[in-house]
Design a protein around this motif. Sequence first.
Motif, PDB file in Angstrom:
ATOM      1  N   MET A   1      88.522  -6.180  36.360  1.00 20.37           N
ATOM      2  CA  MET A   1      87.834  -7.341  35.810  1.00 20.37           C
ATOM      3  C   MET A   1      87.278  -7.026  34.436  1.00 20.37           C
ATOM      4  SD  MET A   1      85.715  -8.970  38.966  1.00 20.37           S
ATOM      5  CE  MET A   1      84.855 -10.053  37.832  1.00 20.37           C
ATOM      6  N   LEU A   2      87.382  -7.980  33.537  1.00 18.62           N
ATOM      7  CA  LEU A   2      86.967  -7.750  32.159  1.00 18.62           C
ATOM      8  C   LEU A   2      85.463  -7.704  32.008  1.00 18.62           C
ATOM      9  CD1 LEU A   2      89.668 -10.055  30.646  1.00 18.62           C
ATOM     10  CD2 LEU A   2      89.573  -7.581  30.449  1.00 18.62           C
ATOM     11  N   ILE A   3      84.737  -8.554  32.765  1.00 15.08           N
ATOM     12  CA  ILE A   3      83.277  -8.519  32.687  1.00 15.08           C
ATOM     13  C   ILE A   3      82.761  -7.202  33.248  1.00 15.08           C
ATOM     14  CG2 ILE A   3      81.146  -9.560  33.560  1.00 15.08           C
ATOM     15  CD1 ILE A   3      82.446 -12.279  33.324  1.00 15.08           C
ATOM     16  N   VAL A   4      83.368  -6.731  34.332  1.00 14.22           N
ATOM     17  CA  VAL A   4      82.969  -5.438  34.895  1.00 14.22           C
ATOM     18  C   VAL A   4      83.233  -4.327  33.886  1.00 14.22           C
ATOM     19  CG1 VAL A   4      83.457  -3.743  36.691  1.00 14.22           C
ATOM     20  CG2 VAL A   4      83.292  -6.163  37.285  1.00 14.22           C
ATOM     21  N   ASN A   5      84.379  -4.408  33.187  1.00 18.92           N
ATOM     22  CA  ASN A   5      84.668  -3.421  32.150  1.00 18.92           C
ATOM     23  C   ASN A   5      83.616  -3.465  31.049  1.00 18.92           C
ATOM     24  OD1 ASN A   5      86.149  -2.756  29.357  1.00 18.92           O
ATOM     25  ND2 ASN A   5      87.126  -1.584  30.992  1.00 18.92           N
ATOM     26  N   GLN A   6      83.187  -4.685  30.685  1.00 24.59           N
ATOM     27  CA  GLN A   6      82.140  -4.843  29.677  1.00 24.59           C
ATOM     28  C   GLN A   6      80.836  -4.231  30.178  1.00 24.59           C
ATOM     29  OE1 GLN A   6      81.355  -8.933  28.713  1.00 24.59           O
ATOM     30  NE2 GLN A   6      79.881  -8.443  27.108  1.00 24.59           N
ATOM     31  N   ILE A   7      80.530  -4.441  31.454  1.00 19.73           N
ATOM     32  CA  ILE A   7      79.322  -3.876  32.056  1.00 19.73           C
ATOM     33  C   ILE A   7      79.364  -2.358  31.997  1.00 19.73           C
ATOM     34  CG2 ILE A   7      78.165  -3.512  34.281  1.00 19.73           C
ATOM     35  CD1 ILE A   7      78.829  -6.461  34.933  1.00 19.73           C
ATOM     36  N   GLU A   8      80.527  -1.796  32.311  1.00 18.38           N
ATOM     37  CA  GLU A   8      80.673  -0.337  32.322  1.00 18.38           C
ATOM     38  C   GLU A   8      80.500   0.268  30.935  1.00 18.38           C
ATOM     39  OE1 GLU A   8      84.478   0.151  34.072  1.00 18.38           O
ATOM     40  OE2 GLU A   8      83.755  -0.023  36.138  1.00 18.38           O
ATOM     41  N   ASN A   9      80.730  -0.525  29.902  1.00 21.48           N
ATOM     42  CA  ASN A   9      80.610  -0.025  28.530  1.00 21.48           C
ATOM     43  C   ASN A   9      79.321  -0.473  27.843  1.00 21.48           C
ATOM     44  OD1 ASN A   9      83.301   1.403  27.717  1.00 21.48           O
ATOM     45  ND2 ASN A   9      83.912  -0.385  28.917  1.00 21.48           N
ATOM     46  N   THR A  10      78.362  -0.955  28.624  1.00 22.26           N
ATOM     47  CA  THR A  10      77.063  -1.373  28.097  1.00 22.26           C
ATOM     48  C   THR A  10      75.975  -0.450  28.639  1.00 22.26           C
ATOM     49  OG1 THR A  10      77.777  -3.692  28.011  1.00 22.26           O
ATOM     50  CG2 THR A  10      75.405  -3.289  27.939  1.00 22.26           C
ATOM     51  N   HIS A  11      75.052  -0.059  27.778  1.00 24.25           N
ATOM     52  CA  HIS A  11      73.971   0.842  28.211  1.00 24.25           C
ATOM     53  C   HIS A  11      72.882   0.039  28.920  1.00 24.25           C
ATOM     54  CE1 HIS A  11      71.034   4.043  28.275  1.00 24.25           C
ATOM     55  NE2 HIS A  11      70.159   3.222  27.729  1.00 24.25           N
ATOM     56  N   PHE A  12      72.543   0.463  30.137  1.00 23.66           N
ATOM     57  CA  PHE A  12      71.465  -0.147  30.903  1.00 23.66           C
ATOM     58  C   PHE A  12      70.456   0.919  31.300  1.00 23.66           C
ATOM     59  CE2 PHE A  12      75.139  -2.940  31.993  1.00 23.66           C
ATOM     60  CZ  PHE A  12      74.630  -4.128  31.501  1.00 23.66           C
ATOM     61  N   SER A  13      69.221   0.488  31.464  1.00 26.95           N
ATOM     62  CA  SER A  13      68.209   1.388  32.011  1.00 26.95           C
ATOM     63  C   SER A  13      68.509   1.636  33.489  1.00 26.95           C
ATOM     64  CB  SER A  13      66.812   0.767  31.868  1.00 26.95           C
ATOM     65  OG  SER A  13      66.708  -0.376  32.717  1.00 26.95           O
ATOM     66  N   LYS A  14      67.829   2.566  34.092  1.00 21.02           N
ATOM     67  CA  LYS A  14      68.060   2.889  35.500  1.00 21.02           C
ATOM     68  C   LYS A  14      67.833   1.672  36.389  1.00 21.02           C
ATOM     69  CE  LYS A  14      66.587   5.949  39.242  1.00 21.02           C
ATOM     70  NZ  LYS A  14      65.658   7.046  39.660  1.00 21.02           N
ATOM     71  N   THR A  15      66.760   0.942  36.133  1.00 20.55           N
ATOM     72  CA  THR A  15      66.446  -0.249  36.939  1.00 20.55           C
ATOM     73  C   THR A  15      67.480  -1.343  36.715  1.00 20.55           C
ATOM     74  OG1 THR A  15      64.091   0.273  36.733  1.00 20.55           O
ATOM     75  CG2 THR A  15      64.658  -1.920  37.539  1.00 20.55           C
ATOM     76  N   GLU A  16      67.877  -1.560  35.462  1.00 22.37           N
ATOM     77  CA  GLU A  16      68.908  -2.552  35.157  1.00 22.37           C
ATOM     78  C   GLU A  16      70.219  -2.197  35.850  1.00 22.37           C
ATOM     79  OE1 GLU A  16      67.363  -3.810  30.655  1.00 22.37           O
ATOM     80  OE2 GLU A  16      68.929  -2.285  30.942  1.00 22.37           O
ATOM     81  N   LYS A  17      70.545  -0.904  35.870  1.00 22.94           N
ATOM     82  CA  LYS A  17      71.788  -0.448  36.517  1.00 22.94           C
ATOM     83  C   LYS A  17      71.758  -0.752  38.013  1.00 22.94           C
ATOM     84  CE  LYS A  17      75.711   1.949  36.284  1.00 22.94           C
ATOM     85  NZ  LYS A  17      76.090   2.016  37.691  1.00 22.94           N
TER      86      LYS A  17
END
Length: 290
Positions: A1-17
């Motif tokens: 999935m493209l949105i999931v790929n975008q998520i995987e390439n975006t930096h999130f904090s531990k809580t956001e993750k």
Amino acid sequence: MLIVNQIENTHFSKTEKEIVDYIIDQGMNIEKMSANEIARNTFTSAPLLVRIAKKLGYSGFNEFKSAYLKELSYMLEETDVDASIPFLLSDDLMTITKNLALLEKETIQDTQQLNHHDDLQEAVRLLQKAQVIDVYGVLDHVLLAKHFKTLMMYIGKDVQVIDQVTGQKRSACLADESHCAIIISYSGQTREMVEVAEIYHKRNIPFISITCMAENSISRLADVHLYLSSREMLHIKIGDFASTTSLKYLFDILYAGVFSYDYKKNLETKIVVASYVDDRQSEDEYINEK
């Protein structure tokens, strides 16, 4: 999935993750969940969901949720062939042959269903009106664009295929109101293509985007958005079989649409030009036309 790929390439904090992992794990179940409910289930807060959505380029959580569910529903539709891995190690040549034929058929049908009459009609209108058509893309997109340029040349339409060597941002800055652009990016997030889209948008010069079905930076700026078949993963794939077939089909539709605006004149022009520039001969009397 493209949105999931975008998520995987975006930096999130531990809580956001933790929230993102929960959303992915729940899949279609989040359709009936509010931001507050997801926050309660993850022991976080609703404003964090808004922050996640904005990091991914959405105005708020509801916009992200809608796009995510739309893409997930699309990807869960049953198909006969996996667009990313259409054949396996154990497949013999005839199985590979059959699978690729099925994939091309499914890809064309998928592309046809994703693109609606009004969007296609408006795209054709913009191309017909333009004195110059600028096409931007990378890698194999450029090769297909050059084929489109050749087709359009036969009916007197000026198409410029602008690649990275030509200087894409410079060409975008030199375009004027007599131009219309086609900007191609499967993800819709390719940095160079986003920069070109921003230039056209800022200068009020119309452009048509051709990207995957997921919400993206380029489609949000486009005057008209057309969809590529979007079942192919960005990185985990054997080849660009589906996206290439889909783009070729869209180019053929756009050419045919422009051709049909003045069918008789364009047919006459095509035949006259071909008689001068195409010197191919065949021993088959039927196709030789002599």
